[in-house]
Design a protein around this motif. Structure first.
Motif, PDB file in Angstrom:
ATOM      1  N   TYR A 163     -25.370  47.056   8.193  1.00 47.45           N
ATOM      2  CA  TYR A 163     -24.709  46.813   9.409  1.00 47.45           C
ATOM      3  C   TYR A 163     -23.918  45.424   9.202  1.00 47.45           C
ATOM      4  O   TYR A 163     -24.307  44.497   8.662  1.00 47.45           O
ATOM      5  CB  TYR A 163     -25.397  46.807  10.801  1.00 47.45           C
ATOM      6  CG  TYR A 163     -26.056  48.067  10.860  1.00 47.45           C
ATOM      7  CD1 TYR A 163     -25.373  49.227  11.860  1.00 47.45           C
ATOM      8  CD2 TYR A 163     -27.142  48.626  10.114  1.00 47.45           C
ATOM      9  CE1 TYR A 163     -26.075  50.404  12.038  1.00 47.45           C
ATOM     10  CE2 TYR A 163     -27.854  49.821  10.525  1.00 47.45           C
ATOM     11  CZ  TYR A 163     -27.138  50.571  11.296  1.00 47.45           C
ATOM     12  OH  TYR A 163     -27.772  51.779  11.395  1.00 47.45           O
ATOM     13  N   PRO A 164     -22.450  45.723   9.819  1.00 49.07           N
ATOM     14  CA  PRO A 164     -21.597  44.501   9.674  1.00 49.07           C
ATOM     15  C   PRO A 164     -21.865  43.296  10.425  1.00 49.07           C
ATOM     16  O   PRO A 164     -21.006  42.340  10.868  1.00 49.07           O
ATOM     17  CB  PRO A 164     -20.229  44.992   9.679  1.00 49.07           C
ATOM     18  CG  PRO A 164     -20.371  46.200  10.949  1.00 49.07           C
ATOM     19  CD  PRO A 164     -21.818  46.709  10.513  1.00 49.07           C
ATOM     20  N   PHE A 165     -23.055  42.894  10.992  1.00 51.72           N
ATOM     21  CA  PHE A 165     -23.646  41.917  11.619  1.00 51.72           C
ATOM     22  C   PHE A 165     -25.150  41.641  11.471  1.00 51.72           C
ATOM     23  O   PHE A 165     -25.631  42.366  10.763  1.00 51.72           O
ATOM     24  CB  PHE A 165     -23.093  42.068  13.257  1.00 51.72           C
ATOM     25  CG  PHE A 165     -23.525  43.520  13.738  1.00 51.72           C
ATOM     26  CD1 PHE A 165     -24.970  43.658  14.071  1.00 51.72           C
ATOM     27  CD2 PHE A 165     -22.590  44.664  13.565  1.00 51.72           C
ATOM     28  CE1 PHE A 165     -25.399  45.085  14.368  1.00 51.72           C
ATOM     29  CE2 PHE A 165     -23.017  45.865  14.512  1.00 51.72           C
ATOM     30  CZ  PHE A 165     -24.409  46.272  14.567  1.00 51.72           C
ATOM     31  N   ALA A 166     -25.444  40.588  12.129  1.00 48.92           N
ATOM     32  CA  ALA A 166     -26.861  40.068  11.985  1.00 48.92           C
ATOM     33  C   ALA A 166     -27.322  39.884  13.371  1.00 48.92           C
ATOM     34  O   ALA A 166     -26.846  40.035  14.348  1.00 48.92           O
ATOM     35  CB  ALA A 166     -27.117  39.062  11.133  1.00 48.92           C
ATOM     36  N   TRP A 167     -28.694  39.603  13.447  1.00 49.60           N
ATOM     37  CA  TRP A 167     -29.498  39.313  14.607  1.00 49.60           C
ATOM     38  C   TRP A 167     -29.919  37.861  14.699  1.00 49.60           C
ATOM     39  O   TRP A 167     -30.517  37.588  13.362  1.00 49.60           O
ATOM     40  CB  TRP A 167     -30.568  40.054  14.811  1.00 49.60           C
ATOM     41  CG  TRP A 167     -30.285  41.264  15.872  1.00 49.60           C
ATOM     42  CD1 TRP A 167     -28.874  42.021  16.095  1.00 49.60           C
ATOM     43  CD2 TRP A 167     -31.239  42.101  16.606  1.00 49.60           C
ATOM     44  NE1 TRP A 167     -29.023  42.943  16.965  1.00 49.60           N
ATOM     45  CE2 TRP A 167     -30.417  43.331  17.444  1.00 49.60           C
ATOM     46  CE3 TRP A 167     -32.455  42.331  16.890  1.00 49.60           C
ATOM     47  CZ2 TRP A 167     -30.925  44.013  18.322  1.00 49.60           C
ATOM     48  CZ3 TRP A 167     -33.041  42.904  17.570  1.00 49.60           C
ATOM     49  CH2 TRP A 167     -32.138  44.026  18.465  1.00 49.60           C
ATOM     50  N   LEU A 168     -29.782  37.064  15.502  1.00 52.27           N
ATOM     51  CA  LEU A 168     -30.197  35.950  15.539  1.00 52.27           C
ATOM     52  C   LEU A 168     -31.391  35.920  16.517  1.00 52.27           C
ATOM     53  O   LEU A 168     -31.294  36.125  17.778  1.00 52.27           O
ATOM     54  CB  LEU A 168     -29.305  34.587  16.109  1.00 52.27           C
ATOM     55  CG  LEU A 168     -29.991  33.146  16.419  1.00 52.27           C
ATOM     56  CD1 LEU A 168     -30.311  32.526  15.167  1.00 52.27           C
ATOM     57  CD2 LEU A 168     -29.030  32.525  17.241  1.00 52.27           C
ATOM     58  N   ALA A 226     -22.431  38.190  10.274  1.00 47.44           N
ATOM     59  CA  ALA A 226     -23.594  38.770   9.039  1.00 47.44           C
ATOM     60  C   ALA A 226     -23.732  37.533   8.408  1.00 47.44           C
ATOM     61  O   ALA A 226     -24.763  37.412   7.585  1.00 47.44           O
ATOM     62  CB  ALA A 226     -22.787  39.959   8.122  1.00 47.44           C
ATOM     63  N   GLY A 227     -22.632  36.594   8.193  1.00 45.95           N
ATOM     64  CA  GLY A 227     -22.801  35.414   7.129  1.00 45.95           C
ATOM     65  C   GLY A 227     -23.358  34.228   7.962  1.00 45.95           C
ATOM     66  O   GLY A 227     -23.510  33.079   7.459  1.00 45.95           O
ATOM     67  N   ASP A 228     -23.581  34.366   9.227  1.00 41.20           N
ATOM     68  CA  ASP A 228     -24.164  33.045   9.962  1.00 41.20           C
ATOM     69  C   ASP A 228     -25.453  32.649   9.499  1.00 41.20           C
ATOM     70  O   ASP A 228     -26.234  33.436   8.727  1.00 41.20           O
ATOM     71  CB  ASP A 228     -24.139  33.491  11.564  1.00 41.20           C
ATOM     72  CG  ASP A 228     -22.940  33.397  12.339  1.00 41.20           C
ATOM     73  OD1 ASP A 228     -21.984  33.130  11.625  1.00 41.20           O
ATOM     74  OD2 ASP A 228     -22.999  33.529  13.397  1.00 41.20           O
ATOM     75  N   ARG A 229     -25.651  31.144   9.580  1.00 42.78           N
ATOM     76  CA  ARG A 229     -26.913  30.701   9.148  1.00 42.78           C
ATOM     77  C   ARG A 229     -27.466  30.128  10.525  1.00 42.78           C
ATOM     78  O   ARG A 229     -26.792  29.846  11.460  1.00 42.78           O
ATOM     79  CB  ARG A 229     -26.680  29.601   8.115  1.00 42.78           C
ATOM     80  CG  ARG A 229     -26.005  30.167   6.992  1.00 42.78           C
ATOM     81  CD  ARG A 229     -25.281  28.899   6.086  1.00 42.78           C
ATOM     82  NE  ARG A 229     -24.614  27.919   6.925  1.00 42.78           N
ATOM     83  CZ  ARG A 229     -24.178  26.624   6.699  1.00 42.78           C
ATOM     84  NH1 ARG A 229     -24.735  26.130   5.681  1.00 42.78           N
ATOM     85  NH2 ARG A 229     -23.411  25.924   7.550  1.00 42.78           N
ATOM     86  N   ILE A 230     -28.849  29.746  10.288  1.00 40.90           N
ATOM     87  CA  ILE A 230     -29.391  29.137  11.735  1.00 40.90           C
ATOM     88  C   ILE A 230     -28.997  27.495  11.774  1.00 40.90           C
ATOM     89  O   ILE A 230     -28.624  27.328  13.153  1.00 40.90           O
ATOM     90  CB  ILE A 230     -30.866  28.788  11.111  1.00 40.90           C
ATOM     91  CG1 ILE A 230     -31.693  29.971  10.988  1.00 40.90           C
ATOM     92  CG2 ILE A 230     -31.646  27.925  12.113  1.00 40.90           C
ATOM     93  CD1 ILE A 230     -33.214  30.139  10.616  1.00 40.90           C
ATOM     94  N   GLU A 231     -28.469  27.147  10.826  1.00 41.22           N
ATOM     95  CA  GLU A 231     -27.557  25.724  10.958  1.00 41.22           C
ATOM     96  C   GLU A 231     -26.407  25.826  11.966  1.00 41.22           C
ATOM     97  O   GLU A 231     -25.863  24.995  12.626  1.00 41.22           O
ATOM     98  CB  GLU A 231     -27.163  25.058   9.806  1.00 41.22           C
ATOM     99  CG  GLU A 231     -28.306  24.748   9.028  1.00 41.22           C
ATOM    100  CD  GLU A 231     -29.180  25.795   8.152  1.00 41.22           C
ATOM    101  OE1 GLU A 231     -30.210  25.558   7.642  1.00 41.22           O
ATOM    102  OE2 GLU A 231     -28.461  26.963   8.030  1.00 41.22           O
ATOM    103  N   SER A 235     -30.703  40.398   8.766  1.00 46.07           N
ATOM    104  CA  SER A 235     -29.746  41.476   8.620  1.00 46.07           C
ATOM    105  C   SER A 235     -30.144  42.663   9.136  1.00 46.07           C
ATOM    106  O   SER A 235     -31.468  42.888   9.140  1.00 46.07           O
ATOM    107  CB  SER A 235     -29.209  41.521   7.061  1.00 46.07           C
ATOM    108  OG  SER A 235     -30.376  41.816   6.450  1.00 46.07           O
ATOM    109  N   LEU A 236     -29.284  43.642   9.708  1.00 44.60           N
ATOM    110  CA  LEU A 236     -29.647  44.882   9.940  1.00 44.60           C
ATOM    111  C   LEU A 236     -29.464  45.910   9.033  1.00 44.60           C
ATOM    112  O   LEU A 236     -28.335  45.854   8.459  1.00 44.60           O
ATOM    113  CB  LEU A 236     -28.819  45.323  11.272  1.00 44.60           C
ATOM    114  CG  LEU A 236     -29.618  44.774  12.626  1.00 44.60           C
ATOM    115  CD1 LEU A 236     -29.614  43.177  12.834  1.00 44.60           C
ATOM    116  CD2 LEU A 236     -28.828  45.223  13.822  1.00 44.60           C
TER     117      LEU A 236
END
Length: 382
Positions: free
Chosen positions: A176-181, A222-227, A262-263
């Protein structure tokens, strides 16, 4: 060393399988590469279907679940400035979901297995699978474990599935073209049930782990980091996506964990080869939107337990031979529901006005039609 069933992985699937086999008089050894502390503290899904709760209770490991679990008779979907509650008790009398952390299930199962003298081995190195077509055995840390059956319950990145020869498995997958925080916060939940928040800013989920711990999820790039997500930004975005109905105020508190996930949708067919049987994430992955992952693992284990009990009790391999086909019917149903829930509740970068109106029409149908609401509820509670 020798046992009847060698189990790779001490997550919920492997531990529950070992315990259910013990209740049937079938021996097993569980091999886990992580430490006991790690597997007991790893925070994962916590929404249990009615059938999962019933299985744990019937297996004698549900006392703390019944005492501390948080039963939910419905869920709330927020969009367009309004809240819509799906009432499971009305739509499906006697069926509900229960919030109880996966790590708590793991703790309960480990305690039960050790109390019964179960052979659980943590921090095991170099596990390898051998002899699947004839005489299966496992090697680890310079030792050999002979067994009649191997159960691969070691997750998506484990050694079980890659041990199957190339060309045997057919893989179906979608990224999927996004992620979950995911955010775990030391604060009392702001709502009594799960809240799915939908907006043009993206998806948000308000959940909980205990009366004092809240769990949140945010749709992120999708490329986001915790920081990229300091606490201040997390709380601001959660307010924007959840404080969309009159009278609701989001409680905030210390953030004690953040993780970006990532999903993915993934299925490997068949779920068996020779005397190796895959269960849980080793065979299939679903996006967490529909809360199916842990519940699918438990369903696999139920089927595998019955098949192994028949095999060791009578010598008949009929149920074992049909294990994959029996599991995959439910797996694909859950795959569809998880995909549908994900596409229904998330904003996609490729969405235009047409796609948004289609999604709104489907949301309106689900929240205003008893037939539509029952379809979602039936799949959600299992």
């Amino acid at each position: 060393m020798r046992t009847q069933v060698g189990i790779i992985g001490a997550g919920p699937a492997g531990l529950l399988l070992s315990h259910l086999l013990h209740l049937r008089g079938i021996s097993s050894v569980v091999l886990e590469r992580r430490s006991r502390a790690y597997v007991e503290q790893r925070v994962r899904a916590g929404v249990l279907e009615q059938g999962t709760v019933d299985t744990l209770v019937a297996a004698g490991v549900g006392a703390r679940l019944l005492r501390e679990g948080m039963p939910h008779g419905g869920v709330e979907i927020r969009y367009g400035g309004a809240a819509h509650r799906l009432d499971f008790a009305d739509l499906l009398p006697g069926r509900r979901v229960t919030v109880y952390g996966q790590q708590e299930i793991v703790k309960d199962l480990i305690a039960a297995r050790l109390a019964a003298g179960g052979d659980l081995r943590f921090e095991v190195e170099d596990v390898a699978v051998h002899g699947l077509e004839d005489r299966p055995y496992l090697t680890f840390g310079g030792r050999r474990l002979d067994c009649e059956v191997i159960a691969g319950c070691d997750g998506f990145h484990g050694v079980s599935r890659p041990s199957i020869p190339a060309g045997v498995l057919t893989v179906f997958e979608r990224d999927y073209p996004f992620a979950w925080l995911g955010v775990l916060a030391e604060v009392a939940p702001s709502a009594e049930e799960l809240v799915y928040g939908l907006s043009e800013r993206g998806f948000a989920l308000h959940s909980m782990r205990t009366p004092a711990l809240s769990r949140f999820y945010l749709q992120v790039a999708a490329g986001d980091r915790i920081e990229d997500w300091p606490d201040e930004r997390v709380w601001k975005e959660l307010r924007l996506r959840l404080e969309t109905v009159p009278g609701f105020t989001l409680r905030t508190g210390p953030v004690i964990e953040k993780i970006v996930t990532s999903l993915r949708s993934f299925v490997a067919e068949p779920m068996q080869y020779g005397r190796l049987y895959l269960a849980g994430d080793a065979a299939h992955i679903v996006p967490p939107t529909g809360a199916k992952g842990l519940n699918l693992a438990v369903a696999d284990v139920r089927v595998l337990t019955e098949a192994l009990a028949r095999f060791f009790g009578t010598g008949s391999a009929e149920l074992l031979d049909g294990y994959s086909a029996a599991c995959l019917e439910r797996v694909w149903r859950a795959q569809h529901f998880s995909w549908w829930m994900t596409t229904l509740t998330h904003e996609l970068d490729t969405d235009g006005a047409y796609e948004r109106r289609l999604r709104r029409a489907e949301l309106d149908y689900v929240t205003s039609s008893r037939a539509g609401a029952t379809v979602l509820a039936e799949n959600y509670v299992g």
